[in-house]
Structures are given as C-alpha cells and as structure tokens.
Scaffold this motif. Structure first.
Motif, mmCIF file in Angstrom:
data_model
loop_
_atom_site.group_PDB
_atom_site.id
_atom_site.type_symbol
_atom_site.label_atom_id
_atom_site.label_comp_id
_atom_site.label_asym_id
_atom_site.label_seq_id
_atom_site.Cartn_x
_atom_site.Cartn_y
_atom_site.Cartn_z
ATOM 1 N N ARG A 28 0.824 -1.113 -0.216
ATOM 2 C CA ARG A 28 -0.029 -0.069 -0.069
ATOM 3 C C ARG A 28 0.784 1.165 -0.058
ATOM 4 N NH1 ARG A 28 -3.445 -2.630 3.608
ATOM 5 N NH2 ARG A 28 -5.064 -3.749 2.700
ATOM 6 N N PHE A 48 -6.602 14.976 -3.389
ATOM 7 C CA PHE A 48 -7.700 14.412 -2.946
ATOM 8 C C PHE A 48 -8.929 15.318 -2.481
ATOM 9 C CE2 PHE A 48 -5.519 10.289 -3.828
ATOM 10 C CZ PHE A 48 -6.324 9.737 -4.670
ATOM 11 N N GLU A 53 -12.442 14.176 -8.423
ATOM 12 C CA GLU A 53 -13.813 14.309 -8.478
ATOM 13 C C GLU A 53 -14.466 15.553 -8.571
ATOM 14 O OE1 GLU A 53 -15.976 11.326 -5.733
ATOM 15 O OE2 GLU A 53 -15.860 10.018 -7.402
ATOM 16 N N LYS A 147 -3.898 1.742 -4.637
ATOM 17 C CA LYS A 147 -4.230 3.082 -4.235
ATOM 18 C C LYS A 147 -5.627 3.492 -4.566
ATOM 19 C CE LYS A 147 -3.285 7.407 -3.156
ATOM 20 N NZ LYS A 147 -2.676 7.341 -1.604
ATOM 21 N N PHE A 148 -6.076 3.051 -5.468
ATOM 22 C CA PHE A 148 -7.452 3.553 -5.898
ATOM 23 C C PHE A 148 -8.662 2.687 -5.233
ATOM 24 C CE2 PHE A 148 -5.279 5.150 -9.782
ATOM 25 C CZ PHE A 148 -5.437 6.420 -9.572
ATOM 26 N N GLY A 149 -8.176 1.343 -4.783
ATOM 27 C CA GLY A 149 -9.341 0.478 -4.476
ATOM 28 C C GLY A 149 -10.363 0.389 -5.548
ATOM 29 N N ALA A 197 -22.748 15.876 -13.894
ATOM 30 C CA ALA A 197 -21.521 15.818 -13.233
ATOM 31 C C ALA A 197 -21.382 14.598 -12.726
ATOM 32 C CB ALA A 197 -21.834 16.730 -12.007
ATOM 33 N N LEU A 198 -20.069 13.910 -12.897
ATOM 34 C CA LEU A 198 -19.619 12.681 -12.140
ATOM 35 C C LEU A 198 -20.773 11.645 -12.630
ATOM 36 C CD1 LEU A 198 -19.036 13.557 -8.298
ATOM 37 C CD2 LEU A 198 -17.404 13.359 -10.284
ATOM 38 N N ARG A 230 -14.289 12.781 -14.215
ATOM 39 C CA ARG A 230 -15.291 12.229 -15.297
ATOM 40 C C ARG A 230 -16.470 13.383 -15.301
ATOM 41 N NH1 ARG A 230 -16.062 9.357 -10.256
ATOM 42 N NH2 ARG A 230 -18.210 9.135 -9.411
ATOM 43 N N PHE A 252 -12.009 4.360 -11.194
ATOM 44 C CA PHE A 252 -13.157 4.730 -10.509
ATOM 45 C C PHE A 252 -14.248 4.586 -11.552
ATOM 46 C CE2 PHE A 252 -13.808 6.475 -6.085
ATOM 47 C CZ PHE A 252 -12.965 5.848 -5.667
ATOM 48 N N ARG A 254 -17.883 3.172 -12.310
ATOM 49 C CA ARG A 254 -18.923 2.566 -11.449
ATOM 50 C C ARG A 254 -18.328 2.296 -10.049
ATOM 51 N NH1 ARG A 254 -23.872 2.113 -14.183
ATOM 52 N NH2 ARG A 254 -24.427 2.079 -11.949
ATOM 53 N N ASN A 255 -17.870 3.035 -9.394
ATOM 54 C CA ASN A 255 -17.604 2.984 -8.149
ATOM 55 C C ASN A 255 -18.098 3.935 -7.184
ATOM 56 O OD1 ASN A 255 -15.667 1.205 -6.510
ATOM 57 N ND2 ASN A 255 -14.305 3.177 -6.154
ATOM 58 N N SER A 256 -19.251 4.243 -7.266
ATOM 59 C CA SER A 256 -19.877 5.356 -6.489
ATOM 60 C C SER A 256 -20.966 4.788 -5.334
ATOM 61 C CB SER A 256 -20.947 6.237 -7.385
ATOM 62 O OG SER A 256 -21.972 5.326 -7.708
ATOM 63 N N TRP A 257 -20.992 5.726 -4.533
ATOM 64 C CA TRP A 257 -22.254 5.254 -3.561
ATOM 65 C C TRP A 257 -23.473 4.721 -3.963
ATOM 66 C CZ3 TRP A 257 -20.782 5.296 1.485
ATOM 67 C CH2 TRP A 257 -19.515 6.165 1.946
ATOM 68 N N VAL B 277 -26.389 13.912 -7.375
ATOM 69 C CA VAL B 277 -24.936 13.724 -7.610
ATOM 70 C C VAL B 277 -24.536 13.257 -6.213
ATOM 71 C CG1 VAL B 277 -23.823 16.152 -6.717
ATOM 72 C CG2 VAL B 277 -22.852 14.656 -8.557
ATOM 73 N N GLU B 278 -24.909 13.254 -5.204
ATOM 74 C CA GLU B 278 -24.401 12.474 -3.923
ATOM 75 C C GLU B 278 -24.321 11.099 -4.132
ATOM 76 O OE1 GLU B 278 -23.100 13.725 -1.172
ATOM 77 O OE2 GLU B 278 -23.427 15.803 -2.344
ATOM 78 N N PHE B 279 -25.430 10.269 -4.991
ATOM 79 C CA PHE B 279 -25.476 8.842 -5.200
ATOM 80 C C PHE B 279 -24.157 8.564 -6.224
ATOM 81 C CE2 PHE B 279 -29.325 9.715 -3.190
ATOM 82 C CZ PHE B 279 -29.718 8.698 -2.450
ATOM 83 N N ARG B 280 -23.824 9.612 -7.144
ATOM 84 C CA ARG B 280 -22.872 9.466 -8.022
ATOM 85 C C ARG B 280 -21.467 9.700 -7.495
ATOM 86 N NH1 ARG B 280 -26.657 12.353 -11.284
ATOM 87 N NH2 ARG B 280 -25.041 14.110 -11.489
ATOM 88 N N LYS B 281 -21.250 10.409 -6.387
ATOM 89 C CA LYS B 281 -19.785 10.586 -5.844
ATOM 90 C C LYS B 281 -19.122 9.056 -5.671
ATOM 91 C CE LYS B 281 -20.197 15.175 -3.975
ATOM 92 N NZ LYS B 281 -20.621 15.956 -2.718
ATOM 93 N N GLY B 282 -17.838 9.146 -5.688
ATOM 94 C CA GLY B 282 -16.939 8.052 -5.558
ATOM 95 C C GLY B 282 -17.128 7.735 -4.034
ATOM 96 N N LEU B 283 -16.714 6.195 -3.959
ATOM 97 C CA LEU B 283 -16.777 5.847 -2.549
ATOM 98 C C LEU B 283 -15.176 6.387 -2.173
ATOM 99 C CD1 LEU B 283 -17.958 2.276 -3.430
ATOM 100 C CD2 LEU B 283 -18.955 3.754 -1.866
ATOM 101 N N ILE B 285 -11.329 6.284 -1.344
ATOM 102 C CA ILE B 285 -10.476 5.176 -2.181
ATOM 103 C C ILE B 285 -9.935 4.005 -1.087
ATOM 104 C CG2 ILE B 285 -9.610 6.918 -3.854
ATOM 105 C CD1 ILE B 285 -6.796 7.315 -1.965
ATOM 106 N N LEU B 288 -12.152 -0.191 1.162
ATOM 107 C CA LEU B 288 -11.812 -1.538 1.355
ATOM 108 C C LEU B 288 -11.105 -1.977 2.521
ATOM 109 C CD1 LEU B 288 -11.742 -2.649 -2.486
ATOM 110 C CD2 LEU B 288 -13.728 -2.952 -0.774
ATOM 111 N N LEU B 313 -28.142 8.097 2.768
ATOM 112 C CA LEU B 313 -28.345 8.098 1.406
ATOM 113 C C LEU B 313 -29.732 7.296 1.279
ATOM 114 C CD1 LEU B 313 -24.753 7.339 -0.379
ATOM 115 C CD2 LEU B 313 -26.420 9.337 -0.670
#
Lengths: 470, 470, 470, 470
Positions: A28, A48, A53, A147-149, A197-198, A230, A252, A254-257, B277-283, B285, B288, B313
């Motif tokens: 890591r 970050f 994002e 790094k990105f997970g 957006a995103l 993105r 990243f 399809r790595n969203s909440w 957009v809150e649902f599209r923001k990334g997890l 990093i 995991l 959410l």
C-alpha cells in the motif's frame, strides 16, 4: 519529484523508481509512492481534497523525460511486430475530420504494414489495453489499483501531426492524461449540467455547438500531466508540427455510493421481509382505488397516509442494510477486475513461482522443499486476496491467477473451511508482518501447514526467505 | 344473512343473490355485498379490523344450504365427464396415511372411470381451478377480486369418509374454507414463530411433532365457514361417517408492503442516481481497508462514518420513491392475474358481446349499428381496466380478454395516445355514471367516437342501452 | 351419390350419411365411403389413378344441397358469438385489390361486431381451423385422415360479392375445394415449370403477368367440387351477384418419398458406419489436392475414382436402409398431427368416456365395473394407435388425447413392456374383430387385464358391449 | 535416415533437417520429407500400402538421439515455469494402479512446485497440446498436416519409473508413438471385433480380462517409433529402472469416407428433392397399413414394392451427390483445425510479417513499400488457403490467423468477388511457382494490385524478394 539528474536517461528514472519500490515493505505504501510520482509536485492529500472528482488539474514540468520508460511509440511498433494485436479488440484506428468521427478497423491482426499505412494517411491509433503487452504498464497499473481500491486501466493514443482522432466527449472514469511524446492541444469544458456531473455512463460524441466555451485551453508537452474528473468534456488535437503519444490512466468506473447501494438495497429489503412482519403485512384492500398514476391528481388523505407508510418502511430498511456484505460484493468484483500482481524478482523467488522444484539430469529434484512450522509467511501483496462471506460459505478471493487481459479468467476463489477463517484473517491483518506458520490460529500443526501450503500453491503468500531443503 | 326461506332450495338462494347483484349499479358495491354474504353475519368492517391477517374466524350456521349452488360433487362429476380435466394440471389425487403424504396422479385425462376408482380406494381429490369449469365459481371469484384488489382463486377438495388427504401445513394466502357437503374435522395451530407470521411462501408439510397444540379443534358442517390468515397451520380429516366437499377461496398472495417495495426501491435508486450527484460521488479510495466482513470486528471510526453515510443516502431515497408508478406495476400484474368478468345477460346485450351485427338470410345485417355522439357509455366494471404509465407511453390494461385459465393469455393492453388519456381518465373517474360519447374531453367528434369504438370493441365499456340502428 | 330425396333438407343428408357410417364396422371402410361421397360420382380407383397429384378435377352437381350440413355462414356467425376466435390465429381478414394483397387483422378476439364490419367493407374472411369449432368438420376430417394416411386439414373462406380475397398462388397440399354457398369464379393454371410440379413449399403471391393462361376457367356453384393437386396455380373471385362460402379440405403436406428419405438416409448412414468398415476407412491422404470446387475443372483420373467410390458407398447404403423404422418416424408424426376421433354415441358408451362410474346421491357408484377375461375388446378405430420402436423401447402412440387444435398437445404415447408387445400387435392386427381379454397373448391373466385396463383408460380400445357390473 | 554423425548432438540433427526443409521450394515436398524422417528407414509408399490403417509398425533404431530436439523433459520443466499451463486444460495428472485409473488434477495453474510433487509420488503427466508451448512441435505438426490432409495433433507423456499412467484402451486416431527419453514397455492387442476396426470414437478403459493376448510386447527405447492404427488396443508401463518420455503424433480423426458421406447425403437429397419430381411424389395413401415395425412380419407384396422403390430412389441419389461441394465442407473444417504455418525467417521477411514499415526516430518509415505489377508472389504454403463455394458466395479460407490453441479462433475467410476467383485459382494452381502480380487474370491493373495487397495483408502470400522501396 524524482529527477533524472544531469544527462540521465528518463527510462532509467522510472526503472529506478520501480526498483526502489520493490524494497518498500508494504504494497500500500508502494502504491502511495507511485501515485505521488504521478502527480508530483502535488501532494496526495491536497489532490484528493481539492481536485479528485472536482476539477481538472494541469501539471507542467518542462521535463520531457519525466514519464519516460512508461511507454513509447517504439514499444508500440515492437508490440505490433511481436504480439497478436487484433483490430477492434486491441487497437482502434480512428479519425475526426470536419466534425465527423469515424472508425476504420479492418478485420484481423494489426501488423506494422497496415497500421503505419493508416497512421501515414492521418488516422489516430488507440491501443486498448497496453498492460497486456507492456510489462511496465502492467506493473504500474497493478500497483496503482491498490491506491484507488478500484480497477486501474489504460489506453494509449498515437496521433499524427495536424490531426484529431476523437470528437468532444466526456468519460465515466477519472482520467490521468500522461503526455509521453510530442505535444497535444487540449480543450476542456465544464459538465453541461448538474445531471452530467460525475456521470456513471460515458457521453455520446458532441458537436462543437453543444459544448460551450472551454475552461482550459492548453498544449501538453512530454512530461506533462492533465487530470480530468469524469463528466468534464474534452477534445485533443495535434499541432501541425508534432505528433503526440499519450497514455490515459483511468479508475473509478462505477465505483460510486449509488453502485454500492445497488448491492445494499435488494439485500436490505430481502432481510427486512424475512425478519420484520411489518414488511409482510398486506396492502390496504382498496389501495388501487386511490393510488397509481390514474389517481395521482386526486386529493385524498389516504394517499398521504399510504406514501408516509412507504417512507416509514424505507427508513426502517436502514437498520437491515447489510453494508459489510454489500462491500464484499463490490470487493469480489474489484478482485475480479484486478490485474494480477507484477512480481519483483525477490517476490518471485520467495513464492511458488520461484520454488526450486525442477527437472534436472533425468529426475525431479528439490521436490521435498516445503512449508514447515518455523517458515515465516505473509500475503504477497496487501490487496492480493480478500475474505468474503456470501451468507453460507466463506471464500478467499484472490488476484494471482487473473489474466492481464480483462476478465479473461473467471473470478478465482477458494472455499475456506470454518476452522481456517481465523488463520486467514490473522494473515490478512498482520500484513505486512511475516508470521510463522506455527503461529497460525489453527487446531493442529497439520492444519497450519496444509493451509499455508494451499495459499502458497496459489501464489497468495510468500515466505520471508526462499524455501530450502534445510 | 340471506335465508332460503321456507322450503326453498339452496341453489336458488345463491342464484337469486347473484341475479340481484346484477342489478346493483356499481361493481364495487356488488363485490362488497357478495363478500358480506360470504362472512355474514359478521360485518365487513369488524372482520377487517379484528380478523383479517390476524386470527382465524369460525362461522357456524346450522344451515346446510347456505352456500348451496356454489359447487357440488354432482358438478364435479359433470365436469369430469364434459371437460378436459388433466391429472396434475387440473386435478390432484392425494393421500395422507400414517404421517405420509403421497400424490397418485397418473398422466393424461381424468375421467370418471379412473377418478372415482381413486376416490373409492380412499384418496382425496383436489380440483385446482374450478373457475375454469364452473360458471358460478368464475362469477363469484370475478366479483370478489374487486373486493380484495388482489387475485381471488379457489380449490375444491373432496375427501372420502374416514380419511385425510393432506399433511399439516400453512399457506401463503388468506383462506376462506367454505363447507359445501358433509363434514370435516379441522385443527388449527398458531404460527410457530414471529418469522412465520404472515409468510410470503407456503410451508413444507409438517409432522405432528412440529406443530404443537391446536388453538381450534372443530367439525365444519355444510354451510359453515372457516377463515384462516396465512401462516396459521391447519389440517383437516373426515370423520368415519361422512365424506366432505369444501371449496377454499383465497386471495392476497404476494400482496404485501414488501412486495410493493420490491417495485419501489429499484426505481427509487435509479432515479436518485440520475438526479442527485450525492449518489454518483465516488466511494472513499480506502474503504476496502476498513469495510467488509473481514474488517467487521475492527474498531475504526471510519466504519461508523461510512455506515452513517449509507443510512443518510437510504433516507434520501424516500424523496425519490415513485410510489404511484410502483403501484401501477402491481396493478398491471393484478390485471393480468384477474379473471375476466362473468357478464350478466344485461351487460352482454349492452356490450360488444351482444352487438346485433350478424349473418342472416345470406347477408351481414345490422353492421351499421355503431357509436354516436349521444350514445352513453361507461366501464363495464369498475376494475375492468386501468391506465398505467411506464414512463414513456401510457397504456390501458384490461381484463376482458383474459382467460379463465390463469395466465393463459399474455397481459392485454392498448396504447393510449396522449390526446386520449384525459378522456380515458374521465371515463374511469365517472364510473359508475354513464357519460355521453360527445362529452369525452377529446379534440374532435371523430376522436371521441373512434376512442369509444376502440374501447367498445375490446369489451371494456358498455352502453346504457343496447345499440340500435336508430 | 346420396341424394337428398324429394324435398329433403341437405343437412339431413350429410347427417344421415354420418349416422350410417357409425354403423360401418371398420373405420377404414368408413373413411372410404366418406371419401366416395366427397368425390362422387367419380370412383376412388379412377380418381387416384387419373387425377391425384396429376391434374385438376371439376365436379358439377346441379345440386346446391349436396354438401349442406358440412358448414355454413350461419355456423360461422354462431362460432364468432360463442367461441374464442382470435384474429390472426383463427381468422384472417384479407383483401386483393388492384393486384395488391393485404391482411387487415387487428389484435384480439374476433367478434361479430367487427368481423361483419370488415366483411361489409369488402374483405374476405378465412377461418383457419374450423375443425376446432365445428363438430361436423371435426368428424369429417377425423374420418378422412384414415383414408389419406396423412393429416386432413381445412380452411373456410367467405368472400363478399364482387371481390377477391387472395392473389394467384399454389399450395403445398392436395386441395378439395367444396363450394357450400353462393358462387365463385375460379381460374386454374398449370405449374410454371417441372421444378414447381408437386412442390413441397407453397408459392409466394404471383402477379397476373407471371402465371400465363388458365387451363380451367369456371364458376363453382353450391354443391360443386374442384380438386387441385399441389403446384397448380389458382385464383378465385366472386361475381357481382353473389357471395361465396367454400371449405377447402387438404392433405398430403410433406408426405412425399423424399420426406421419407429424410428419415431413412441419416439412419442408413449411421448404421452403415457402425456395421461396415468400408465406411470407416480413411479418405486418401491427398484427396484435397484433386477434389473440391477449386479442382473441379481438373482432368485427373483420381477424381473419377474418388467419385465412383462415393457412388459405390451410396449404393451400399441401400442395404442398410431401415425403411420400417423410418416409416415409424413418419407415423409418429402423423399420429401427432391427427385429430382425435370424433366418437359416435355408441363408441362413447362402449369406451372409457361412457363408463358408468359416477357420483350419485352422495357417493361414488358403479366404480367396480371393470375389465374381465371374457370382456371383448378392439381398437376404437383402426388408426387410433400405432406400435413404434425407436430402437431401444417400444411405444404405443395414440391419438385419443390429441386436441382439436393442431399440436396443442405433445405427442402421446405409452411405453409397452416387452411382454406386452405381442398382445398389442394381436389387438392391432385383429381389428375390426373384437377379441376376448382372455385371448390376449400375455403370460398371466393378471397381465391381460391390466394391459386391457390401461388401453381402455386411455380411450384406445372399446368393448363389444358397455361394461356392466355383471 | 539422417544420422547425427560422429559425436554430433541429436538436437542439431533435427534442427539441421528443419533448416534444410526451409530451402525446399514446395511445402508439400517438405511435408513428405519430414514424414520420411519420421518413419525412416520405411518408405512412404510401402508404409501407406502395408501399415496405414492396417497394422502396427515398430521401428527400432539403436539410436537414442534420433528424435532429439523434438521435445524433452527439460523443455517440459521450462514450459511449466514460463507459460500459463492449466491443470485439466493443458496438463493431466493420472495414475493406473491395481486396475484403477484415476485423474488427480487440482484446479488452477500447474507450477513446478506441485507438478514435480505429483510426479515424485508416482503420477504420470500428460501435456495436452505441446504445440502451443513448443515452437519445434508446432513447426513439425504444421508441416505434417500438409502430408496427412487432416489435422495433426500431439500429446506428451512423462511416466515415472515402475508405474503405469493409463488403462488399456484404443483411440480414434492414427498414432505415431515417438520415444524421446528413457524406456517404455508396450503391449498391443488386435481390435476385439470387426465392429471395432478403424473406430470413429475412442474406447472406454478396458480391464485386462477384456482384451485378450497382446500381438506385440516390446520395450521402446529412445529413438524408437511405434505406429498404431486406430482400434488397436494398447497399454504402456515403465520398467523399474527408467522413466519414460514420449510424444504421440496423431491424425485422421473423423476423416473417413462415412464422414464425407455425412456431408454428401443431406445435400444430395436436398438437391434431388428440388430437381427430381420422383422425390416429391406422394407416398401411397395406404402405406402405413403395410409398412412400419408393426407390419414387418407381414407377407405382403406391397412391402417389397415399397422397399424397392426406396432403393431405386437411393440409387438415383448418386447422380445428385455434390461430391466436390461436400469435400469443400470437409476442407473448411480442416483449415479451421489447422495450426498456423510456423514460418521460417525467409518466409517471414518476404511476407507481411517482415514488411519494413516501422516507427523510427519519431516517424513512420517505409510505409510506401507495397505491391507493384512486377512483384512476384505465390501462396506462402500450398495448404495455407483454399477456395470454397457454399453455393451462393465464394470464400477463401485460410490458416494464417489460426491460433496454436485448437479452435481458439473462429474459421477465417475472406469473400472473393466473382471477378477475382480466376485470379485466386491461378495463384493456387501455380504454386509453387511465383507469378507476377501483373499476370493475374483480373480486369484491371488496379484490381490485380488490390487483390494481391489483400492476400499479402492476411499473410496468405509472400513475395519472391522482400518488398523494397525501389
């Protein structure tokens, strides 16, 4: 930022960095240092916080050799000659002329004879997964994915002077555009609306009229980097005086909440319906007379009651949300997406890939060299394996048998018996420390060795010293 | 409760009731009255408040003729003789002896020659959808389905004296056991646990040891009714002195709030991901490294933050829940499940089924008899059709072309053009009133007539008077 | 030809004929007599010698009532009213105007209200399987199929005066056009070439320019018949003064020698390859250098040798041709295609359909009435069942559980144990004689009765006298 | 037979032979010479006359180095280390002990660490397609396939001293067992019956009791060869004093006259039914009453007539047999089965693989080097491509884009326009002669060059001299 000293050759810098990284104990930490090199002189933390994002970042280095060694057109040519590069699968031939975007892939293998002909006639070349052909790209991406997970991918773009290969568009991934050779003129535009957006899917090709004015208009030179979140529209073209070679490193997708909730919600509802009778109670017998689109304009207090009840149940779902199990579903997919680790010589020699068992002088030798109680082991990389439960059985998913070609292999896992899960967790949580096989929390010495053997045979663990007969 | 008067024959009572119901203007009112007859002397309101989905209800009438006319073993015999009854599809031959439940269906058609032989040797007979063979059962169920807002089904059970046909079990439907002939001894047991209350799937067969002590132990006689909410375990056997014939009327299979949420939640999440957009923001990093089952025992504040964010959410999903659209999905399935209406002579004569166009003396006559502006129309039944939007187009789903055999036909619908939706809603909301074709809110007189023609041709509407040439 | 006597009504003639036929002992004889009625005054023998598959035959009777009772427009109207006739499935609405052939089927059920409206506006109506709706058509076809040894089907065509419903075309079946009402003008043309003689697939619609001059130009009147072998092009239109109703009875679809060879050849080759090493020997190692299309113009003696060898092997295939087994494959398909027999009252009462077991006064009665050694039995019709071997097991295929709707049911068969095949053959070969159950060549009396019971329960056999308790 | 001279090393002999072969002008001649080396000192002609498909042939050489260089256990070890060898896909671990045959494959990659452990514990190792890993095996097989006109495959077997890896069995291929290292004891048995001579499917494992007495009982030593026709049962075991490594080269799987007839017959029947009305005529209407298994014991002259008619039609099929088209179907499958050619350096340099177009000093160079009228071309190998017609279009099938992994790629072909077929045939028939592009029988000079370019780009042709800019 690492410099290539006086008169140093760029490729040696990256090579030296990658060699240095093999000495970093924790994978890591290695990933962080390599990412630091990528965005240097920016700091990880500020990047970050401020850019990731959120907004594009341009790094100008005035150092054309900074990224040298990562990839080159010479390497491109070598790959065409040596490897089975297929048009449409590994290589796209494209053009964007007078507002028209075209793809010119013929069927079959891409050989220098035809590829360079396309190039000479003004077409752009996009190599789709250079990590399958270039060991350095493979190595870099396999480190960065920790790094990105999230899966790290790459495309390489070679563009003739004075041409443009692609229409304006936005992507569904975080993009690091690394200029390797020549120059490229980039124009970047804000997302067109809040809804873009995103984004979770890439855009179609846009016309110039649809995208407004650029927020950034720059010429990237070799050694420069442009980061694009993105959703930011972009287009790049070559100036008349220079071709361009760049590699785009991405992550990243399809790595969203929301993507996590796509795992959480069905499981939460299933659990709630099993455990909470409120979810199993019948609907009002007359609900069809006041609910539904045909009744949506009705003023009826029963409508409010009904909707409130639904909302109350949604709120209740929170307490049934199996977040860790849903994360494991995401993790399983990530481990399937991952590149296999690109092992250093030292890692190889201390793992199953370097075991000394071999054929020599008409017989198999060093076959007896195996795990013992005092052998010290650890995961070969922090992210190489993960323990996941699907409710019934526990599996250890791992990346070592993945292919450098995306999803060419099925997801790989081994079922971990109940009496071994503690030992596997022990190994995972002790990383990067080596632990003796004898210290594994298993019932018997035999169990400890057989578990260690199994993980060693799959390449998931390595030993502190190469195994010997002694 | 309606009585069969002095010396009256039972069948005439039900027949008279059903005839009376044809004169009730509103089909929902008809449904209420028929349901009232079923549970009389209990009141609708108290029944739904105290018993429905809560506890069994036993009604003893001392009136063996009360349900007469609904079904009989003579009818059973007639059906075997006349209709294509298939073993395993329409009829099950079963036994439960010494704790062992068996099915004895041979392949092929069930004829009296073999069926009565099974019966004589002690087997129970279960007819699986008597509504396909008996017009009265069809009529009764097609009316009741408007009461329940959920498909009403039925099975008929004929059991020889001194035998039992089925093992103890619970069902996934609300059951009304209507004793038609003879007697049956029933034992009813509470759900075994909270998790088995109001279940969504039926139970396996239980052994006597698994079910505890009965909360009800009664002998049903002809004219009696036993209501059982889903989840209540039950078993019935015949006394040595009498056979038994009963029909079980059922409803509310998979009609729970949870079943509605199965439609609501995926749509809510899809909408939230598109709009917020809150649902599209990334997890994060690094998620995991602290989430997932292998980290679930860790004390890590990031775990709480992560779970809270997921919960936030989920809460937000409430505001995206498309409840009316989800209800329409349920409604579409309900309309597909529905029996077609069993029309009265009067309904027939005022609908397309009774139109006077015909072949007579070598030519087609009365072909010109069609809708006019002054023709008065309404839905033929309140529940016969429903306007549903799937986001893009609006369709009118309808039941008139359904089959008496469950799901033998595909869901039936017609697309309603944007300029006609108001007129269709107008028709739906005006039920049970008749309205003139000319009063439909359409742009042109031609539109009004062509819409009315279309609905008339599908049997969805009828006219206040049979159409004539005048 | 049977006449309808003085003042007799036609329908009674056909009815009387069909009633008479029930008294004919042998169903094959019944089939011959009914076919004789169809083509009367032509003789069966001369018809099959001179016309069948060779040339059209026109029969003019001057007797409009000759075919009365077979079908009528009144029956057509009744069916629309009573049965579930679906546009596109059971009924086609067509027109042929100015050389343009159109189909006008709306979706859904065909009711008189819309059907007669189409008719009035000049459309033709084709009912696709009247045998599913008309008992007489069913009866007639189910008898004729035993004559043809191939499925007998029918379509009904109703055409308004002064119109034409179909373009010129030829069919892939032998057609008997039976004029029932009104008149129709027919033009018939020779097959256009040798390759279109006795075709195995129907033609597309032809333009008038493609078909040459008619060889026949006639007006069929009620009572007339026109036979057309497959491949003869035809078109029919109504004169301005009369509508037309005719029924086309058809047979011999895909019933050619070639169709049999499609079953014979793969089996022959499989057998030859198993049994004869000549078929398993390797091809010459150099055959690709002189055979194949790219070498077809070469003068090479090896080519002749090669082709001769192939021809020699084809000739050898003759001795491996499993003709009887291939016929059984055809027979199995025929029995699946067949209509179920339309039983007479007498046949019903002596078969399982008329067995006296029934529900009466609260109990099952006459259940004990079953087969005994002295009971006399036979197949209920010559063609109702057939013993076929598929190499491993022997099955009795039968038609009694077929549907009046084509292929609605799967092929029906029962496996016949080795020890019962002789008894089944005995039954088949003794038809039309009745034989005692006791005379069946089975090992035990029990076997004889259980086999007879099985066949009786499936409706395959009937008894010389209705079964009684005595 | 080529000798390795005094003190020569074996590998050099094969290497020298393969190098010599690259100088042989015609690839078919190369194939013959390589096959001659394989079976030397036997002559090709006598071998195919006396042994091929007839009887085993044993060749003892007393020259352990004769086949050296083809494959070795050292190579085996190297492959395990370098390549992705998967258990069950590329490698089988087997044993045959006390009459019991077992497979021990674990899942996943086969690495030396586990493979040599299996070997040490007495298991046999079978590598399933060494041609994918060994360039020499690939080269040898790709040459031999032109000799056989049928796919040439190979397996490698490594057996520990004193063990047996497989049960007695026969194969469905012609087998050349080439002893590479150590010794192996073989017992060979005649086919058990006429039906098992030249079988088309492999046998199950036999017990010792089922196979009779061996007709051959020998110890193969390195340098020896044992040829076995398909159907000859065999078993091999290692003596206590030596391990064994052999490679089995195989061909002629499903390449029999019967397999060709499987292509010929359906096409012949289809054509006959289209062109000959005798095949379209209907069956006798009464054929079901005398044909079929249930009538097979009947003495009925109609049966003989019927069978004779079928035989007459089969005989007629001969004249419709499209032998060349059927051969093309076989050829297409063969070209799909083929290994791609293993090109010599000279072949590479004169083909698309060696074209000088490349990236150099920041630009694409030598891109203009292309076909001209005077360029001389020919197929790169006799068997590399084949012109086949499927009735509608003409395609050129080719092997150059096949994979070394069996059927990993779809069949490769390019459609050849009607105006180009003569030119392609011209090229094929002129092999091994080079012809000028200008001499191709095409309409225009442009056509000639574009066809030549197309074939060159696919690697199907090469030029007499490497293309240059001049």
């Amino acid at each position: 930022c690492p410099s290539n000293g006086t008169g140093g050759v760029g490729a040696e810098v990256l090579h030296a960095l990658l060699t240095d990284l093999t000495k970093v104990n924790n994978s890591r930490e290695r990933a962080s240092r390599l990412f630091q090199w990528l965005i240097c002189p920016n700091q990880d933390k500020t990047f970050f916080r401020d850019c990731w994002e959120k907004k594009p970042l341009l790094i100008r280095r005035q150092n054309p050799d900074y990224y040298q060694g990562l990839f080159s057109t010479a390497e491109f040519d070598r790959i065409l000659r040596t490897d089975d590069v297929q048009y449409g699968v590994n290589l796209d031939v494209t053009s964007y002329t007078n507002g028209k975007r075209e793809t010119h892939n013929p069927p079959g293998r891409a050989l220098p004879y035809t590829v360079w002909d396309f190039y000479e006639s003004g077409c752009s070349l996009r190599m789709l997964n250079p990590q399958a052909f270039s060991s350095t790209v493979w190595n870099v991406l396999s480190i960065l994915q920790e790094k990105f997970g999230s899966m790290a991918g790459a495309n390489v773009y070679l563009t003739p002077a004075g041409t443009q290969g692609f229409a304006p568009h936005y992507d569904d991934i975080e993009a690091f555009i690394v200029q390797l050779e020549g120059k490229k003129h980039w124009r970047v535009y804000n997302p067109r609306s809040k809804d873009e957006a995103l984004p979770l899917v890439p855009s179609p090709n846009f016309s110039q009229a649809e995208i407004g004015k650029p927020i950034l208009d720059v010429v990237l030179e070799a050694g420069d980097l442009l980061y694009l979140p993105r959703g930011f529209i972009h287009q790049g073209d070559c100036l008349p005086d220079a071709h361009s070679l760049h590699i785009t490193i991405s992550s990243f997708q399809r790595n969203s909440w929301g993507d996590l909730l796509l795992k959480v919600m069905p499981a939460a509802l299933e659990m709630a319906m099993e455990e909470d009778v409120e979810f199993r109670k019948g609907l009002p017998i007359d609900y069809l007379t006041f609910m539904g689109v045909q009744n949506s304009d009705k003023e009826d207090p029963r409508r409010d009651t009904f909707v409130s009840h639904v909302e109350g149940l949604i709120k209740k779902l929170m307490s049934y949300a199996p977040v860790d199990a849903a994360v494991d579903q995401k993790a399983r997919e990530f481990l399937h997406d991952c590149l296999p680790p690109a092992l250093s010589e030292e890692e190889k020699s201390s793992s199953v890939y370097g075991a000394s068992a071999r054929w020599e002088d008409g017989e198999a030798v060093d076959v007896a060299v195996r795990m013992k109680g005092q052998t010290k082991i650890r995961l070969i990389r922090a992210g190489v394996a993960r323990l996941c439960s699907d409710g019934e059985a526990v599996h250890l998913y791992y990346t070592t048998e993945n292919s450098r070609v995306y999803h060419k292999e099925e997801p790989k896992s081994i079922e971990i018996k109940a009496e071994h899960t503690d030992a596997v967790e022990f190994l995972i949580h002790n990383y990067p420390k080596f632990v003796a096989v004898a210290s594994l929390p298993c019932d018997s010495a035999e169990d400890k060795v057989s578990l260690a053997e199994l993980l060693f045979e799959k390449g998931i663990i390595h030993t502190s010293e190469p195994l010997t007969t002694k």
